[in-house]
Design a protein around this motif. Structure first.
Motif, mmCIF file in Angstrom:
data_model
loop_
_atom_site.group_PDB
_atom_site.id
_atom_site.type_symbol
_atom_site.label_atom_id
_atom_site.label_comp_id
_atom_site.label_asym_id
_atom_site.label_seq_id
_atom_site.Cartn_x
_atom_site.Cartn_y
_atom_site.Cartn_z
ATOM 1 N N LEU A 151 -0.991 -10.894 2.425
ATOM 2 C CA LEU A 151 -0.148 -11.457 1.375
ATOM 3 C C LEU A 151 -0.839 -11.371 0.016
ATOM 4 O O LEU A 151 -0.184 -11.143 -1.008
ATOM 5 C CB LEU A 151 0.205 -12.907 1.706
ATOM 6 N N ALA A 152 -2.155 -11.546 -0.006
ATOM 7 C CA ALA A 152 -2.890 -11.384 -1.264
ATOM 8 C C ALA A 152 -2.792 -9.947 -1.759
ATOM 9 O O ALA A 152 -2.616 -9.697 -2.962
ATOM 10 C CB ALA A 152 -4.353 -11.786 -1.079
ATOM 11 N N ALA A 153 -2.871 -8.977 -0.838
ATOM 12 C CA ALA A 153 -2.756 -7.575 -1.223
ATOM 13 C C ALA A 153 -1.378 -7.278 -1.802
ATOM 14 O O ALA A 153 -1.248 -6.561 -2.800
ATOM 15 C CB ALA A 153 -3.032 -6.677 -0.016
ATOM 16 N N VAL A 154 -0.344 -7.822 -1.175
ATOM 17 C CA VAL A 154 1.012 -7.636 -1.695
ATOM 18 C C VAL A 154 1.109 -8.200 -3.110
ATOM 19 O O VAL A 154 1.630 -7.549 -4.030
ATOM 20 C CB VAL A 154 2.042 -8.327 -0.775
ATOM 21 N N ASP A 155 0.594 -9.400 -3.310
ATOM 22 C CA ASP A 155 0.709 -10.072 -4.605
ATOM 23 C C ASP A 155 -0.088 -9.343 -5.687
ATOM 24 O O ASP A 155 0.397 -9.141 -6.813
ATOM 25 C CB ASP A 155 0.221 -11.512 -4.462
ATOM 26 N N VAL A 156 -1.317 -8.924 -5.366
ATOM 27 C CA VAL A 156 -2.142 -8.234 -6.359
ATOM 28 C C VAL A 156 -1.520 -6.893 -6.720
ATOM 29 O O VAL A 156 -1.447 -6.524 -7.906
ATOM 30 C CB VAL A 156 -3.584 -8.065 -5.846
ATOM 31 N N ALA A 157 -1.049 -6.143 -5.725
ATOM 32 C CA ALA A 157 -0.416 -4.854 -6.010
ATOM 33 C C ALA A 157 0.844 -5.053 -6.856
ATOM 34 O O ALA A 157 1.098 -4.309 -7.808
ATOM 35 C CB ALA A 157 -0.080 -4.138 -4.705
ATOM 36 N N ARG A 158 1.638 -6.064 -6.517
ATOM 37 C CA ARG A 158 2.831 -6.369 -7.315
ATOM 38 C C ARG A 158 2.471 -6.674 -8.751
ATOM 39 O O ARG A 158 3.128 -6.209 -9.694
ATOM 40 C CB ARG A 158 3.557 -7.584 -6.706
ATOM 41 N N SER A 159 1.378 -7.445 -8.956
ATOM 42 C CA SER A 159 0.980 -7.829 -10.309
ATOM 43 C C SER A 159 0.570 -6.629 -11.149
ATOM 44 O O SER A 159 0.603 -6.693 -12.383
ATOM 45 C CB SER A 159 -0.167 -8.839 -10.254
ATOM 46 N N LEU A 160 0.187 -5.525 -10.499
ATOM 47 C CA LEU A 160 -0.210 -4.297 -11.200
ATOM 48 C C LEU A 160 0.959 -3.348 -11.414
ATOM 49 O O LEU A 160 0.783 -2.249 -11.924
ATOM 50 C CB LEU A 160 -1.325 -3.597 -10.422
ATOM 51 N N GLY A 161 2.147 -3.761 -11.007
ATOM 52 C CA GLY A 161 3.318 -2.928 -11.192
ATOM 53 C C GLY A 161 3.561 -1.931 -10.086
ATOM 54 O O GLY A 161 4.403 -1.033 -10.234
ATOM 55 N N ALA A 162 2.829 -2.057 -8.973
ATOM 56 C CA ALA A 162 3.025 -1.142 -7.851
ATOM 57 C C ALA A 162 4.277 -1.516 -7.069
ATOM 58 O O ALA A 162 4.785 -2.641 -7.153
ATOM 59 C CB ALA A 162 1.802 -1.172 -6.932
ATOM 60 N N ARG A 163 4.764 -0.577 -6.285
ATOM 61 C CA ARG A 163 5.875 -0.800 -5.367
ATOM 62 C C ARG A 163 5.267 -0.941 -3.974
ATOM 63 O O ARG A 163 4.542 -0.054 -3.513
ATOM 64 C CB ARG A 163 6.861 0.357 -5.426
ATOM 65 N N VAL A 164 5.546 -2.059 -3.314
ATOM 66 C CA VAL A 164 4.815 -2.411 -2.099
ATOM 67 C C VAL A 164 5.695 -2.273 -0.865
ATOM 68 O O VAL A 164 6.832 -2.763 -0.828
ATOM 69 C CB VAL A 164 4.280 -3.853 -2.186
ATOM 70 N N VAL A 165 5.138 -1.602 0.154
ATOM 71 C CA VAL A 165 5.714 -1.580 1.488
ATOM 72 C C VAL A 165 4.861 -2.486 2.370
ATOM 73 O O VAL A 165 3.668 -2.215 2.574
ATOM 74 C CB VAL A 165 5.755 -0.158 2.077
ATOM 75 N N ALA A 166 5.439 -3.557 2.872
ATOM 76 C CA ALA A 166 4.723 -4.496 3.731
ATOM 77 C C ALA A 166 4.970 -4.129 5.189
ATOM 78 O O ALA A 166 6.114 -3.904 5.593
ATOM 79 C CB ALA A 166 5.196 -5.918 3.466
ATOM 80 N N VAL A 167 3.897 -4.059 5.964
ATOM 81 C CA VAL A 167 4.002 -3.780 7.394
ATOM 82 C C VAL A 167 3.523 -5.019 8.138
ATOM 83 O O VAL A 167 2.379 -5.455 7.964
ATOM 84 C CB VAL A 167 3.173 -2.554 7.801
ATOM 85 N N ALA A 168 4.390 -5.598 8.956
ATOM 86 C CA ALA A 168 4.036 -6.823 9.670
ATOM 87 C C ALA A 168 4.765 -6.854 10.998
ATOM 88 O O ALA A 168 5.801 -6.205 11.182
ATOM 89 C CB ALA A 168 4.372 -8.056 8.836
#
Length: 320
Positions: A151-168
């Motif tokens: 979840l931290a990785a998702v949030d940090v990547a989002r904060s940098l303007g990246a488009r995130v694919v979450a795998v869970a």
């Protein structure tokens, strides 16, 4: 909470001792919340690369209020702080730490949120400031996206303007990752094809704290110039990544070990600066860690068991 022998987390025991006193340049912190992580469980079992001498108290980060200051310590009693633990010891009601290690919390940053976020967010902020570049608009795939580090990785990547694919692995974890900012959430079925379909051809960056068989599938889903970040092996299986797949299309495999950097290269001053950056980003609203679940300190063993069995979505803190 004291570990007297390596093994299952149920072996942790409560020990009552007098409240310690700070020496020169030290602070006594009354713990309001102690962060808990997957790594804490590995350390208790003796399965981590760092093995503290027995007996020891687990716990790598706490938040609370300064209860007393030793001679020369520059932070006044009553100050709300985040305190990383150099040699563990956070699962306690009070800790003594060097004042140089402690980070005052900005107004509006909750102590439980800071304690829960310290290890996972420090790892990811270290990654994007020291190890890998993530550009706005790039596709970032996060494995294990429902756990604390994911979840931290998702949030940090989002904060940098990246488009995130979450795998869970579960619907609830995918929902948590979507709430954290993931644009797409998928499971591990046909992972390589799933990532390529979600990203329109391939990922720019993979963040992998899980390891196991999913790692190679995600590596194969990287586009040209893609970066694969190794953060850990929560699956319990260290993958053997094929070097030919790394070679093809100029892919890179990048190790991310914030703990080693904090102990060696960065040192206490560098680590304090990194944690200051983390809590400042939270205070400004750039990073949005979720409010953690809380549990009594005496339940540390059962909490570590749940985390080790991957039955926790997000983060947990222990409250003395």
């Amino acid at each position: 909470m004291v570990c007297t022998e390596f093994g299952g987390p149920e072996l942790l025991a409560v020990l009552e001792e007098p409240t310690p006193e700070p020496g020169p340049g030290e602070l006594l912190v009354r713990v309001g919340a102690a962060g808990v992580s997957f790594v804490d469980g590995l350390i208790v079992r003796g399965g981590y690369q760092v093995k503290p001498p027995l007996p020891f108290t687990p716990g790598s980060a706490v938040a609370g209020a300064v209860a007393a200051a030793g001679t020369g310590a520059p932070i006044a009693p009553g100050t709300a702080v985040l305190a990383p633990m150099r040699s563990f010891g956070g699962f306690a009601s009070h800790v003594v730490v060097p004042a140089t290690d402690v980070v005052p919390l900005p107004d509006g940053v909750d102590g439980a949120v800071a304690a829960a976020a310290a290890e996972s967010y420090a790892t990811l902020v270290f990654a994007v400031t020291h190890r890998v570049t993530i550009g706005a608009g790039e596709w970032v795939v996060v494995l294990g996206a429902g756990g604390g580090i994911g979840l931290a990785a998702v949030d940090v990547a989002r904060s940098l303007g990246a488009r995130v694919v979450a795998v869970a692995s579960s619907e609830s974890k995918r929902a948590a990752a979507t709430a954290a900012g993931a644009e797409v959430a998928i499971d591990y079925t046909d992972l390589k094809d799933g990532i390529r379909a979600a990203t329109g051809g391939g990922a720019d960056v993979v963040v992998d704290p899980v390891g196991g068989p999913a790692a190679e599938s995600a590596l194969r889903a990287l586009r040209a110039g893609g970066r694969f970040c190794v953060l850990g092996f929560a699956s319990g299986e260290i993958p053997r990544l094929p070097a030919n797949i790394v070679l093809l299309r100029n892919r890179s495999v990048i190790g991310v070990d914030w703990g080693d950097w904090a102990r060696e290269v960065g040192g206490p001053e560098g680590n304090a600066a990194l944690l200051t950056d983390v809590v400042d980003r939270i205070g400004r609203g750039e990073l949005r860690p979720p409010v953690p679940e809380s549990a009594p300190l005496r339940e540390a063993g059962s909490v570590l068991r749940r985390i080790g069995e991957r039955r926790v979505t997000g983060k947990v803190v222990l409250v003395p």
